[in-house]
Write a protein that holds these residues in place. Structure first.
Motif, mmCIF file in Angstrom:
data_model
loop_
_atom_site.group_PDB
_atom_site.id
_atom_site.type_symbol
_atom_site.label_atom_id
_atom_site.label_comp_id
_atom_site.label_asym_id
_atom_site.label_seq_id
_atom_site.Cartn_x
_atom_site.Cartn_y
_atom_site.Cartn_z
ATOM 1 N N THR A 1 -34.530 -89.202 -8.112
ATOM 2 C CA THR A 1 -34.911 -87.989 -7.392
ATOM 3 C C THR A 1 -34.777 -88.234 -5.894
ATOM 4 O O THR A 1 -34.941 -89.358 -5.419
ATOM 5 N N LYS A 2 -34.483 -87.186 -5.186
ATOM 6 C CA LYS A 2 -34.281 -87.294 -3.741
ATOM 7 C C LYS A 2 -35.613 -87.596 -3.063
ATOM 8 O O LYS A 2 -36.637 -86.985 -3.362
ATOM 9 N N SER A 3 -35.556 -88.537 -2.146
ATOM 10 C CA SER A 3 -36.756 -88.910 -1.402
ATOM 11 C C SER A 3 -37.141 -87.791 -0.452
ATOM 12 O O SER A 3 -36.277 -87.141 0.145
ATOM 13 N N LYS A 4 -38.433 -87.559 -0.304
ATOM 14 C CA LYS A 4 -38.930 -86.530 0.620
ATOM 15 C C LYS A 4 -38.818 -87.030 2.066
ATOM 16 O O LYS A 4 -38.800 -86.252 2.992
ATOM 17 N N LYS A 5 -38.740 -88.344 2.218
ATOM 18 C CA LYS A 5 -38.667 -88.968 3.532
ATOM 19 C C LYS A 5 -37.222 -88.902 4.037
ATOM 20 O O LYS A 5 -36.305 -89.379 3.374
ATOM 21 N N VAL A 6 -37.025 -88.310 5.193
ATOM 22 C CA VAL A 6 -35.689 -88.210 5.778
ATOM 23 C C VAL A 6 -35.364 -89.541 6.450
ATOM 24 O O VAL A 6 -36.122 -90.029 7.289
ATOM 25 N N LYS A 7 -34.244 -90.122 6.064
ATOM 26 C CA LYS A 7 -33.838 -91.404 6.637
ATOM 27 C C LYS A 7 -32.973 -91.174 7.864
ATOM 28 O O LYS A 7 -32.116 -90.286 7.865
ATOM 29 N N LYS A 8 -33.203 -91.999 8.844
ATOM 30 C CA LYS A 8 -32.453 -91.897 10.089
ATOM 31 C C LYS A 8 -31.045 -92.463 9.905
ATOM 32 O O LYS A 8 -30.864 -93.497 9.279
ATOM 33 N N LYS B 1 -28.026 -96.185 4.524
ATOM 34 C CA LYS B 1 -28.634 -96.021 3.193
ATOM 35 C C LYS B 1 -29.429 -94.720 3.078
ATOM 36 O O LYS B 1 -30.528 -94.695 2.542
ATOM 37 N N THR B 2 -28.839 -93.635 3.569
ATOM 38 C CA THR B 2 -29.535 -92.348 3.542
ATOM 39 C C THR B 2 -29.703 -91.786 2.138
ATOM 40 O O THR B 2 -30.573 -90.960 1.906
ATOM 41 N N SER B 3 -28.887 -92.245 1.190
ATOM 42 C CA SER B 3 -29.013 -91.731 -0.179
ATOM 43 C C SER B 3 -30.053 -92.511 -0.982
ATOM 44 O O SER B 3 -30.284 -92.222 -2.152
ATOM 45 N N GLY B 4 -30.676 -93.504 -0.364
ATOM 46 C CA GLY B 4 -31.698 -94.289 -1.058
ATOM 47 C C GLY B 4 -31.089 -95.072 -2.207
ATOM 48 O O GLY B 4 -30.078 -95.727 -2.063
ATOM 49 N N ARG B 5 -31.715 -94.959 -3.387
ATOM 50 C CA ARG B 5 -31.216 -95.671 -4.565
ATOM 51 C C ARG B 5 -30.073 -94.926 -5.247
ATOM 52 O O ARG B 5 -29.409 -95.473 -6.115
#
Length: 193
Positions: free
Chosen positions: A81-88, A116-120
């Motif tokens: 699932t998409k993280s709610k935290k916006v990555k810089k 790594k803006t897409s996380g996992r």
């Protein structure tokens, strides 16, 4: 690619022959499996219409994989699932391939991959042939290794030719990276040399 089907259509004949690509070089494609009646239409300098048929096997494998993931209830590992935290997104100042730095879409893709803006979840690059996907992936790999020399990147492709293309592009930069094992190229045991 080797194993792909194609249609060979003699001019003004209304006949279609199906064949399989047996071998390729830079200038030739060898075709096998054409019906014996093809000989009656063949002349050395005659121009034939050729239609390539997209191989469905890689698409079928993708669908089969997604089906297995659903059956095993492992969707969260493949489709997180998409993280709610916006990555810089951290800008990159030096690109190995200057063309990437001057192309907005490619630059953005590399910066997002490295940040790594897409996380996992995987960061997907998609587009028709010749749009710069391989050079973008190569640039991202180089930037990730430059960022941390302990990074190990596994590149998987659906064909030896595609893997060769990525490996050849990476090898051009080997002198800039002191790691002893900068690149390991594995091959299918069924590879046609």
């Amino acid at each position: 690619m080797i194993g792909d089907f194609l249609l060979v259509i003699p001019p003004d004949s209304g006949v279609v022959f199906e064949g399989v690509i047996n071998d390729t070089t830079e200038t030739t494609v060898k075709i096998q499996g054409l019906h014996k009646d093809f000989d009656a239409y063949y002349e050395r300098n005659k121009v034939f219409e050729i239609r390539f048929i997209l191989s469905r096997s890689s698409l079928e494998r993708m669908h089969q994989y997604v089906q297995c993931i659903k059956q095993e209830h492992q969707e969260s590992k493949t489709f997180p699932t998409k993280s709610k935290k916006v990555k810089k997104v951290y800008p990159i100042s030096m690109f190995y391939n200057a063309l990437i730095g001057n192309n907005v879409e490619q630059r953005m893709a590399v910066e997002n991959i490295v940040s790594k803006t897409s996380g996992r979840a995987p960061y997907l690059l998609h587009g028709p042939p010749g749009t710069g996907k391989t050079v973008t992936v190569v640039e991202a790999i180089l930037q990730l290794v430059q960022k941390n020399s302990n990074n190990r990147i596994l590149v998987c492709t659906d064909s030896n030719m595609a893997a060769d293309h990525v490996a050849a592009a990476l090898v051009k930069y080997r002198t800039r990276f002191p790691q002893k094992n900068f690149l390991l190229r594995a091959n299918s045991k069924l590879r046609a040399w």
